[in-house]
Design a protein around this motif. Structure first.
Motif, PDB file in Angstrom:
ATOM      1  N   TYR A 170       8.923   5.371  -1.367  1.00 40.42           N
ATOM      2  CA  TYR A 170       9.174   4.121  -0.644  1.00 40.42           C
ATOM      3  C   TYR A 170       8.950   4.268   0.860  1.00 40.42           C
ATOM      4  CZ  TYR A 170      12.659   1.286   1.953  1.00 40.42           C
ATOM      5  OH  TYR A 170      13.325   0.517   2.877  1.00 40.42           O
ATOM      6  N   ARG A 171       9.263   5.421   1.420  1.00 39.21           N
ATOM      7  CA  ARG A 171       9.142   5.620   2.858  1.00 39.21           C
ATOM      8  C   ARG A 171       7.695   5.825   3.306  1.00 39.21           C
ATOM      9  NH1 ARG A 171      13.438   9.835   5.065  1.00 39.21           N
ATOM     10  NH2 ARG A 171      12.650   8.962   7.035  1.00 39.21           N
ATOM     11  N   GLN A 172       6.760   5.852   2.360  1.00 39.31           N
ATOM     12  CA  GLN A 172       5.326   5.915   2.701  1.00 39.31           C
ATOM     13  C   GLN A 172       4.597   4.622   2.299  1.00 39.31           C
ATOM     14  OE1 GLN A 172       6.386   9.079   0.841  1.00 39.31           O
ATOM     15  NE2 GLN A 172       7.002   9.714   2.888  1.00 39.31           N
ATOM     16  N   THR A 173       5.330   3.526   2.184  1.00 41.09           N
ATOM     17  CA  THR A 173       4.706   2.265   1.785  1.00 41.09           C
ATOM     18  C   THR A 173       4.602   1.307   2.969  1.00 41.09           C
ATOM     19  OG1 THR A 173       6.820   1.267   1.133  1.00 41.09           O
ATOM     20  CG2 THR A 173       5.572   2.450  -0.570  1.00 41.09           C
ATOM     21  N   LEU A 174       3.678   0.371   2.841  1.00 42.32           N
ATOM     22  CA  LEU A 174       3.550  -0.730   3.798  1.00 42.32           C
ATOM     23  C   LEU A 174       3.299  -2.000   2.996  1.00 42.32           C
ATOM     24  CD1 LEU A 174       3.336  -1.548   6.835  1.00 42.32           C
ATOM     25  CD2 LEU A 174       0.851  -1.389   6.554  1.00 42.32           C
ATOM     26  N   GLY A 186       0.823  -1.199   0.000  1.00 40.47           N
ATOM     27  CA  GLY A 186       0.000   0.000   0.000  1.00 40.47           C
ATOM     28  C   GLY A 186       0.859   1.252   0.000  1.00 40.47           C
ATOM     29  N   LEU A 187       0.364   2.309  -0.660  1.00 42.01           N
ATOM     30  CA  LEU A 187       1.036   3.607  -0.702  1.00 42.01           C
ATOM     31  C   LEU A 187       0.169   4.627   0.027  1.00 42.01           C
ATOM     32  CD1 LEU A 187       3.440   5.264  -1.823  1.00 42.01           C
ATOM     33  CD2 LEU A 187       2.048   5.679  -3.869  1.00 42.01           C
ATOM     34  N   PHE A 188       0.764   5.383   0.938  1.00 43.54           N
ATOM     35  CA  PHE A 188       0.017   6.265   1.831  1.00 43.54           C
ATOM     36  C   PHE A 188       0.428   7.723   1.612  1.00 43.54           C
ATOM     37  CE2 PHE A 188      -0.018   2.121   3.660  1.00 43.54           C
ATOM     38  CZ  PHE A 188      -1.211   2.005   4.345  1.00 43.54           C
ATOM     39  N   ASP A 189      -0.521   8.630   1.894  1.00 44.41           N
ATOM     40  CA  ASP A 189      -0.223  10.056   1.887  1.00 44.41           C
ATOM     41  C   ASP A 189       0.426  10.454   3.211  1.00 44.41           C
ATOM     42  OD1 ASP A 189      -1.242  10.385  -0.615  1.00 44.41           O
ATOM     43  OD2 ASP A 189      -3.177  11.201   0.034  1.00 44.41           O
ATOM     44  N   TYR A 214      -7.397  -1.731  -7.198  1.00 47.23           N
ATOM     45  CA  TYR A 214      -5.977  -1.969  -6.981  1.00 47.23           C
ATOM     46  C   TYR A 214      -5.381  -2.635  -8.215  1.00 47.23           C
ATOM     47  CZ  TYR A 214      -5.979  -7.053  -6.175  1.00 47.23           C
ATOM     48  OH  TYR A 214      -6.056  -8.406  -6.316  1.00 47.23           O
ATOM     49  N   ALA A 215      -4.086  -2.419  -8.418  1.00 49.86           N
ATOM     50  CA  ALA A 215      -3.395  -2.957  -9.583  1.00 49.86           C
ATOM     51  C   ALA A 215      -2.721  -4.271  -9.239  1.00 49.86           C
ATOM     52  CB  ALA A 215      -2.364  -1.945 -10.080  1.00 49.86           C
ATOM     53  N   ARG A 216      -2.283  -4.982 -10.280  1.00 48.83           N
ATOM     54  CA  ARG A 216      -1.670  -6.297 -10.095  1.00 48.83           C
ATOM     55  C   ARG A 216      -0.608  -6.502 -11.155  1.00 48.83           C
ATOM     56  NH1 ARG A 216      -3.383 -11.745 -12.022  1.00 48.83           N
ATOM     57  NH2 ARG A 216      -4.961 -10.631 -13.214  1.00 48.83           N
ATOM     58  N   GLY A 217       0.605  -6.909 -10.727  1.00 51.06           N
ATOM     59  CA  GLY A 217       1.650  -7.233 -11.685  1.00 51.06           C
ATOM     60  C   GLY A 217       2.894  -6.383 -11.525  1.00 51.06           C
ATOM     61  N   TRP A 218       3.756  -6.453 -12.555  1.00 51.73           N
ATOM     62  CA  TRP A 218       5.003  -5.686 -12.548  1.00 51.73           C
ATOM     63  C   TRP A 218       4.706  -4.197 -12.669  1.00 51.73           C
ATOM     64  CZ3 TRP A 218       6.669  -9.076 -17.190  1.00 51.73           C
ATOM     65  CH2 TRP A 218       7.130 -10.314 -16.730  1.00 51.73           C
ATOM     66  N   GLY A 264      -5.783   3.320   5.401  1.00 51.16           N
ATOM     67  CA  GLY A 264      -5.717   4.590   4.699  1.00 51.16           C
ATOM     68  C   GLY A 264      -4.910   4.600   3.423  1.00 51.16           C
ATOM     69  N   ALA A 265      -4.538   3.434   2.887  1.00 48.54           N
ATOM     70  CA  ALA A 265      -3.746   3.387   1.657  1.00 48.54           C
ATOM     71  C   ALA A 265      -4.503   4.020   0.501  1.00 48.54           C
ATOM     72  CB  ALA A 265      -3.384   1.943   1.320  1.00 48.54           C
ATOM     73  N   ARG A 266      -3.806   4.867  -0.282  1.00 44.04           N
ATOM     74  CA  ARG A 266      -4.402   5.517  -1.450  1.00 44.04           C
ATOM     75  C   ARG A 266      -4.233   4.689  -2.710  1.00 44.04           C
ATOM     76  NH1 ARG A 266      -7.898   8.823   0.880  1.00 44.04           N
ATOM     77  NH2 ARG A 266      -6.887  10.188   2.413  1.00 44.04           N
ATOM     78  N   LYS A 267      -3.182   3.898  -2.759  1.00 41.65           N
ATOM     79  CA  LYS A 267      -2.952   2.983  -3.872  1.00 41.65           C
ATOM     80  C   LYS A 267      -2.549   1.634  -3.295  1.00 41.65           C
ATOM     81  CE  LYS A 267      -1.448   6.103  -7.583  1.00 41.65           C
ATOM     82  NZ  LYS A 267      -0.363   6.355  -8.571  1.00 41.65           N
TER      83      LYS A 267
END
Length: 568
Positions: free
Chosen positions: A428-432, A340-343, A411-415, A491-494
């Motif tokens: 990267y520092r806002q990912t989980l 997940g990508l967060f704001d 949500y997306a899937r793949g490379w 709260g993930a945006r992507k």
């Protein structure tokens, strides 16, 4: 060493444990390891020349050498072809040892003293009781004292929380999951990860100490990079992450009864027959991985602890009896990976910090367990490994080609490549990231056999087959939905699902199953005095949890049973 009582093949999660336990019972043990020994004065340059023949003293362990060998350069350590942490000979100018896989993926294992525990995350949960009782030839209750002994020896403790764990817990609570702060999991819920990592350094937040000073002191520095092999601690035996080479190996050496010989590949288990025709193990044939010289070594008993692939390979290359289950039944938890990508603003409101900083803390400090489906863990890797695991491993192709999975919108899937990859990695520092482990069926069509054509210097190479079955596919899909929902609630945006290929082999188990190839004590059903003490004896995938602690508990128990039966 003159003729030992027991030869142990492999020094990883199971081999190191059974060597220590047998040594403490007064038996002379010779441990044979195919790979190098990092952090031992007898091998100051283990990748450049052969060094000594063996080591039997804890005084040979050297933390300065371990620090030198365990660098924090991802390519230097983790490259599957030339890295220090690979399945191959100590001489890194030579090719790794080949395994033939017909499916996409790779086998992630390490040769060397400590085995694959050198790169494990130290996650040490117990099996789900529902995966043991009524299925294994022993009960979950019977395992508990052995779990407790291993947990006290390593030791194992619930992981401290950093930002990524707090965000995972926040999402789990919002999604309605309860907290289950217990080691025996019978109901679904989230909890801190039971990890074989020492508690954080008590001076960690003291600004008068530098990170370099802290890294020479006892206790975890929460500095990440654990998957490269942890070099933090005042001595080898007090390194924070309790891989076998820094926990059970020093304890084994301290018994004064254990000798360890690296760079020694076992190519055959030797047997003899009693007058009545019963087969029993009498020793091994070995090959020096530097010189190519071979010799035969003899003992009163042999323990195979070479791993879920190499143990059946060695059995078959040795011409031992095959009852139809040798090498069959491979399970691997059919992994997946969701990120997940967060704001920043959302993270500030939840955590009080604009970042999750995946590289801080234990690689995994939190988990969600769901008996009947499997489990998932929060996973924070360094940037290069994050890029590979989250965005570069997929069986689905490019995410742009099919951005939405069936019945799972948003949500997306793949490379992920190009500008999308740059966006993800720049933030990267806002990912989980969440890794998924699936409970699956045992299918005897999956497993390890010998390649009918290809051989290397150690004999016929292993041919590995793993295709997930219908239950594994259903469970993985269900767990992906739960992981996506947890990230949304957090709260993930992507959200990106990697959709890993099936044959990314990390949690391999069950190719020499208890009750089928070995008895409840770990002794081979068709060969006396031959024991197995690695993941291959698991009857199933433990319900979808990390396998190492169960292997260590079983190895502890097997040592007790073996000593009582043959070495009273």
């Amino acid at each position: 060493m003159s003729k030992p009582d027991v030869i142990v093949i492999g020094s990883g999660g199971g081999g190191a444990v059974i060597a220590k336990e047998l040594g403490e019972q007064g038996l002379d043990v010779l441990v044979l390891e195919a790979g190098p020994w990092y952090g031992n004065v007898k091998w100051p340059e283990p990748n450049k020349y052969g060094g000594a023949a063996s080591s039997a003293s804890p005084d040979d362990l050297n933390i300065a050498l371990l620090r030198k060998h365990y660098s924090k350069y991802e390519g230097e350590m983790n490259d599957l072809i030339t890295g220090r942490m690979r399945w191959g000979p100590a001489d890194r100018d030579r090719a790794p040892w080949y395994r033939n896989m017909k499916q996409r993926g790779f086998v992630w294992q390490v040769a060397g003293v400590g085995g694959t525990t050198q790169i494990y995350l130290a996650n040490s949960p117990r099996a789900f009781p529902s995966a043991i009782d009524g299925i294994w030839p022993l009960s979950y209750e019977e395992l508990i004292p052995y779990y407790e002994k291993v947990e006290a020896t390593l030791p194992v403790a619930f992981a401290p929380s950093t930002a990524k764990e707090e965000l995972f817990f926040y999402g789990a609570k919002k999604a309605g999951w309860p907290l289950i702060p217990t080691l025996n999991v019978t109901n679904p819920g989230y909890r801190p990860q039971p990890n074989a990592i020492l508690l954080p350094n008590r001076h960690l937040m003291d600004p008068t100490y530098s990170m370099e000073q802290l890294s020479h002191m006892e206790g975890c520095t929460l500095a990440g990079h654990c998957i490269n092999g942890c070099p933090h601690g005042p001595s080898v035996d007090r390194v924070a992450k309790r891989s076998a080479n820094v926990s059970y190996i020093p304890l084994a050496l301290r018994t004064g009864r254990v000798t360890i010989r690296p760079n020694t590949f076992v190519t055959k288990v030797l047997t003899e027959k009693r007058p009545a025709g019963e087969l029993y193990a009498s020793g091994v044939r070995v090959r020096d991985t530097w010189t190519g010289e071979t010799e035969e070594l003899h003992a009163d008993a042999v323990v195979m602890a070479a791993g879920t692939i190499e143990t059946p390979r060695l059995w078959l290359n040795s011409g031992l009896p095959d009852n139809g289950w040798v090498g069959k039944g491979l399970v691997n938890h059919y992994f997946d990976w969701v990120t997940g990508l967060f704001d920043e603003r959302d993270l500030l409101s939840i955590l009080g910090s604009p970042t999750t900083d995946p590289f801080v803390g234990h690689t995994s400090g939190a988990r969600l367990d769901i008996p009947g489906l499997g489990s998932m863990i929060v996973t924070g890797l360094s940037p290069g490994l994050t890029s590979s695991m989250s965005f570069g491993l997929s069986q689905a192709g490019y995410a742009d080609l099919h951005p939405y999975a069936q019945a799972m919108p948003d949500y997306a899937r793949g490379w992920v490549v190009g500008s999308q990859w740059r966006e993800w990695m720049s933030r990267y520092r806002q990912t989980l990231s969440i890794a998924i482990f699936t409970e699956e069926e045992v299918d005897r069509r999956n497993g390890v056999s010998l390649d009918p054509l290809l051989k290397d210097e150690n004999g016929s190479i292993p041919l590995v087959r793993y295709v997930p079955g219908p239950r594994a596919i259903r469970n993985r899909q269900a767990l992906v939905r739960i992981a996506v929902e947890l990230l949304r609630k957090a709260g993930a945006r992507k959200i990106l699902r990697s959709d890993w290929p099936a044959s990314l082999m990390i949690h391999m188990e069950s190719t020499m199953r208890m009750g089928y190839v070995v008895d409840a004590s770990g002794e081979a059903l068709q060969v006396e005095r031959l024991y197995i003490a690695d993941n291959s004896v698991h009857v199933n995938g433990l319900g979808g949890v990390n396998p190492t602690l169960t292997t260590q508990a079983l190895a502890t128990r097997t040592a007790e049973k073996m000593a009582r039966k043959y070495f009273r």
